[in-house]
Scaffold this active site. Structure first.
Site, short mmCIF file in Angstrom:
data_model
loop_
_atom_site.label_atom_id
_atom_site.label_comp_id
_atom_site.label_asym_id
_atom_site.label_seq_id
_atom_site.Cartn_x
_atom_site.Cartn_y
_atom_site.Cartn_z
N LYS A 41 0.76 4.07 0.81
CA LYS A 41 0.48 3.32 -0.41
C LYS A 41 -0.70 2.37 -0.24
O LYS A 41 -1.46 2.15 -1.19
CB LYS A 41 1.72 2.55 -0.88
CG LYS A 41 2.18 1.42 0.01
CD LYS A 41 3.42 0.76 -0.57
CE LYS A 41 3.93 -0.35 0.31
NZ LYS A 41 3.03 -1.48 0.43
N THR A 42 -0.88 1.80 0.96
CA THR A 42 -2.02 0.91 1.17
C THR A 42 -3.33 1.69 1.03
O THR A 42 -4.30 1.20 0.45
CB THR A 42 -1.95 0.25 2.56
OG1 THR A 42 -0.71 -0.47 2.67
CG2 THR A 42 -3.11 -0.72 2.77
N ASP A 228 1.38 -4.82 -5.55
CA ASP A 228 2.07 -4.08 -4.49
C ASP A 228 3.52 -4.57 -4.38
O ASP A 228 3.84 -5.69 -4.78
CB ASP A 228 1.33 -4.30 -3.17
CG ASP A 228 1.78 -3.35 -2.08
OD1 ASP A 228 2.49 -2.37 -2.40
OD2 ASP A 228 1.42 -3.58 -0.91
N GLU A 229 4.39 -3.73 -3.83
CA GLU A 229 5.80 -4.08 -3.60
C GLU A 229 6.45 -4.63 -4.87
O GLU A 229 7.15 -5.65 -4.86
CB GLU A 229 5.93 -5.10 -2.46
CG GLU A 229 5.30 -4.68 -1.14
CD GLU A 229 6.08 -3.61 -0.41
OE1 GLU A 229 7.06 -3.09 -0.98
OE2 GLU A 229 5.72 -3.27 0.73
N GLN A 259 13.53 0.71 -1.49
CA GLN A 259 13.28 -0.33 -0.48
C GLN A 259 13.42 -1.74 -1.06
O GLN A 259 12.89 -2.70 -0.51
CB GLN A 259 11.89 -0.15 0.12
CG GLN A 259 11.73 1.16 0.90
CD GLN A 259 10.40 1.26 1.59
OE1 GLN A 259 10.13 0.59 2.59
NE2 GLN A 259 9.53 2.12 1.08
N ARG A 617 11.65 2.75 9.64
CA ARG A 617 10.67 2.02 10.46
C ARG A 617 10.29 2.83 11.69
O ARG A 617 9.26 2.56 12.33
CB ARG A 617 11.25 0.67 10.95
CG ARG A 617 11.63 -0.36 9.89
CD ARG A 617 10.58 -0.56 8.85
NE ARG A 617 10.82 0.31 7.70
CZ ARG A 617 9.92 0.55 6.75
NH1 ARG A 617 8.73 0.00 6.81
NH2 ARG A 617 10.22 1.35 5.74
#
Length: 745
Positions: A41-42, A228-229, A259, A617
């Protein structure tokens, strides 16, 4: 500075998969990007910014918000590599840093604060609220968590007056006292020309709402907005975002409902789930290709999260290798669990050429770190606790910061009180209290009183020694204020350390053999170094800029990637990070999922999302550990293996330890002791339902919950009961009537 780059926009899409390319091409109008864990996504956000500029959009008109300074800096660095100097004009920051900058420019329009306001952190907030509780004659123990209540109110954009109206007809004495504390707390903040962390967004929203001309200015400035997020936004951030985007509706939100794990601190997953309702014309792109983990790890994570009902369907896929099976290890005790993790880390370092920096140990609660710390120390394994005592929370650093706060904001009595007698200047607390009472009663700050001999003479019963001490202190602070006008921050800190006598105090104590002061002296040196680095990166920065920078730092921002140390952290602190090898420990019902979530459907789903975050992770190796016995407050408790382990397919797992011995008795790869997920949940529901007393509840009834204590029934329907619990840290819960452990008090 990077030079301006001219590039062919088509080049952007060579490094993107089809879904990523679709998101990057969509520039105008509302866009929802559902980005699974490790799906790049970044990269998408960065390339989309590059494409906006390539299509002729001025970087000056682009705003990109993320949740950590580290993420913002990474995005800015990537953007510079793509488009050069133009990236410098894109406003990339966190919500709080963005609002702090807006308020520095606009807050004086409110006529309540000036632009040099201080930003108080959690420690400062608790100190002032404690003062408020004492002044109101209230019980400190009863209101020990009121700071969290006030924080939640601010995140919901509820000011003291609105809260007073909401509870006007309530008979709840606790809430009525909270109103008084909240009102007094806000009064003290204004007297100190200070905002707390939650005020930054609250105050910005209020200015935008009250002054349309200010909102219009920033709507024109930020015609293209990326958040974002988005699943982690709270009510205040949601309103702020929609106010800014209301004019042009060029808003792109990126996130993953799977998430969303910060509901306990106000994040509202509905913000992302309802985005298409807020913007009916929105386009939606789902990023499902994972670039981080092995196929086995992803299959396990997908299987777990699919048990949640409140989500948008999504299934991560990868072109990475299948990889090793997840090792699920059941140990006899939590002590042996720590030994097993320690032994495996040592083995992997010595035999498989891993570095300590490749490992993360993730746990549900901070208290679980102790055993691992003890074992790591004994095994000489270097480690760092992410989320422990932060560098900027150490006493000596807070002392120096207090000097800087008081220099930048002469009305900041909170920080002035901290350092007015540090080092000791003969300024006793009794006389200081008299001085403060006079200042408050007459509308002055403490520094204003001690800087004016005429005012100081009006304060009765001050000793000559005290008067001399505070006058010398005032002269010194005025000198520091003048120095701050010309000196860069690192040199100003050195002046403060020297002329205040603070460094001399540390050195004298160090010479006397106080080892902690040797460490403190080193920490102060590191702080000066950090200020120097800040100045080198921001040559035109002011003292206020540096204070903002420090106030808005997070644990993840200060995490040194290069240091070869095992990372110990909670699952929540690990969000956004990745590691080659991950140990998820304490996977037992009551630990993970946490005991507070077992009887609340929404909270149990958030725990499952936290498990999904923990599993994803890991890049190549994943270990899950559970203990048969765990110590709580000195007593050993028998532990049941986590229901989340039950939801992982057998094909993904290799069982070791206690469970493996039982498993060897089965000829097939079946779970011989535990039921499949569906049967397991049904059996659990039946068992709990049969044990739970069936009571014909009525609205207004008092109830007693096994974990959460006393509460009042607020609402009922055929399946659920809504209870307002007396404990403010629990609040209002909606529970399944048949399984909730409720009884008559």
């Amino acid at each position: 500075m990077s030079e301006q780059k001219i590039f062919d926009p088509k080049e952007i899409f060579k490094n993107l998969n089809p879904e990523q390319a679709e998101a990057v091409k969509c520039l105008d109008g509302p866009l929802l990007i559902m980005a699974g864990a490790g799906s790049g996504k970044t990269r998408v956000l960065t390339y989309r910014i590059a494409n906006l500029i390539a299509q002729g959009i001025s970087p000056w008109n682009i705003l990109a918000i993320t949740f950590t300074n580290k993420a913002a800096n990474e995005m800015k660095s990537r953007a510079e590599k793509l488009i050069g100097a133009a990236a410098q004009s894109v406003w990339l920051s966190t919500f709080h840093a963005f609002c702090a900058q807006i308020l520095r420019r606009e807050i004086e329009i409110t006529e309540r604060f000036n632009r040099n306001f201080a930003i108080y952190d959690t420690s400062d907030t608790k100190t002032i609220i404690k003062q408020c509780v004492a002044e109101l004659g209230l019980n400190e123990t009863v209101f020990s968590h009121v700071h969290a209540t006030i924080s939640n109110l601010k995140n919901d954009l509820i000011d003291p007056a609105t809260y007073r109206e909401q509870i006007f007809s309530s008979g709840d004495s606790y809430k009525k006292n909270v109103v008084q504390i909240y009102e007094l707390y806000q009064k003290k903040l204004q007297e100190n020309n200070a905002l707390d962390f939650d005020d930054l967004i609250f105050a910005a929203v209020n200015i935008f709402r009250q002054f349309p001309e200010v909102l219009d200015k920033y709507q024109e400035r930020f015609k293209y907005i990326s958040i974002d997020e988005y699943q982690d936004t709270n009510a205040a951030q949601y309103v702020l975002t929609n106010l800014l985007a209301a004019k042009y509706k060029n808003i792109c939100v990126v996130g993953d409902a799977d998430q969303s794990i910060y509901g306990w601190r106000g994040a509202d997953m509905r913000n992302i789930l309802n985005f298409e309702q807020d913007y009916p014309e929105a386009r939606t792109v789902i990023l499902e290709q994972n670039y981080r983990s092995t196929k086995t790890i992803l299959d396990a994570a997908n299987a777990v999260i699919q048990n949640n009902l409140d989500r948008k369907p999504k299934n991560l896929r990868t072109q990475n290798p299948v990889g090793e099976k997840i090792k699920c290890i059941r140990l006899e005790s939590d002590i042996l669990e720590a030994f097993a993790v320690t032994k495996e880390i040592k083995r992997l370092v010595e035999q498989e050429n891993f570095r300590y920096n490749d490992f993360a140990v993730l746990y549900r609660t901070n208290a679980q770190s102790r055993l691992f710390e003890e074992r790591f120390i004994g095994a000489e394994i270097p480690y760092i606790i992410v989320g422990g005592l932060k560098f900027y929370d150490r006493k000596e650093i807070r002392d120096i910061l207090a000097y800087l706060y008081a220099i930048a904001n002469p009305r900041d009595d909170l920080h002035l009180r901290r350092i007015i007698n540090v080092p000791k200047r003969g300024i006793g607390s009794t006389n200081l209290n008299r001085l403060e009472e006079f200042a408050i009663a007459n509308g002055y700050s403490i520094l204003e009183v001690v800087s004016d001999k005429r005012l100081l003479r009006q304060v009765l019963e001050l000793s000559p020694k005290f008067r001399a001490g505070v006058q010398n202190f005032a002269a010194m602070m005025m000198s520091f204020t003048e120095s701050a006008k010309t000196l860069p921050v690192d040199k100003l800190i050195n002046v403060v350390l020297d002329e205040s006598g603070y460094m001399k105090m540390l050195r004298e104590n160090s010479e006397e053999g106080k080892r902690e002061n040797i460490s403190r002296e080193e920490n102060v040196g590191a702080f000066v170094d950090s200020a120097k680095e800040f100045v080198e990166m921001n040559p035109d920065a002011t003292l206020e800029d540096f204070i903002n920078h420090v106030a808005l730092m997070s644990d993840v921002d200060t995490l040194e990637e290069e240091e070869s140390r095992v990372k110990l952290m909670t699952v929540h602190a690990a969000k956004g990070l990745e590691f080659p090898v991950v140990f998820v420990v304490g996977m037992e019902d009551g630990v993970f999922p946490h005991s507070m979530s077992l009887y609340d459907t929404a909270e149990l789903e958030e725990e499952r999302r936290a498990c999904y975050v923990a599993l994803t992770r890991a890049k190549t190796k994943l270990y899950i550990t559970a203990a048969q016995k765990r110590s709580f407050f000195g007593r050993n408790s028998k532990q049941k293996i986590s229901r989340f382990i039950e939801e992982i397919p057998d094909s993904c797992v290799e069982y070791l330890g206690i469970k493996a011995k039982t498993q060897q008795q089965s000829s097939a790869q079946q779970k011989p002791v535990y039921s499949p997920p569906t049967a397991y949940r049904a059996a659990q529901s039946k068992q709990v339902a049969s044990n739970a007393p069936q009571i014909d509840w009525q609205v207004g009834d008092m109830v007693n919950h096994k974990l959460w204590g006393l509460g009042t029934v607020m609402a009922l329907d055929s399946k659920t009961i809504t209870v307002s619990f007396a404990n403010p840290s629990v609040g209002v819960k909606k529970l399944l009537t048949k399984v909730a452990p409720l009884s008559k008090p």
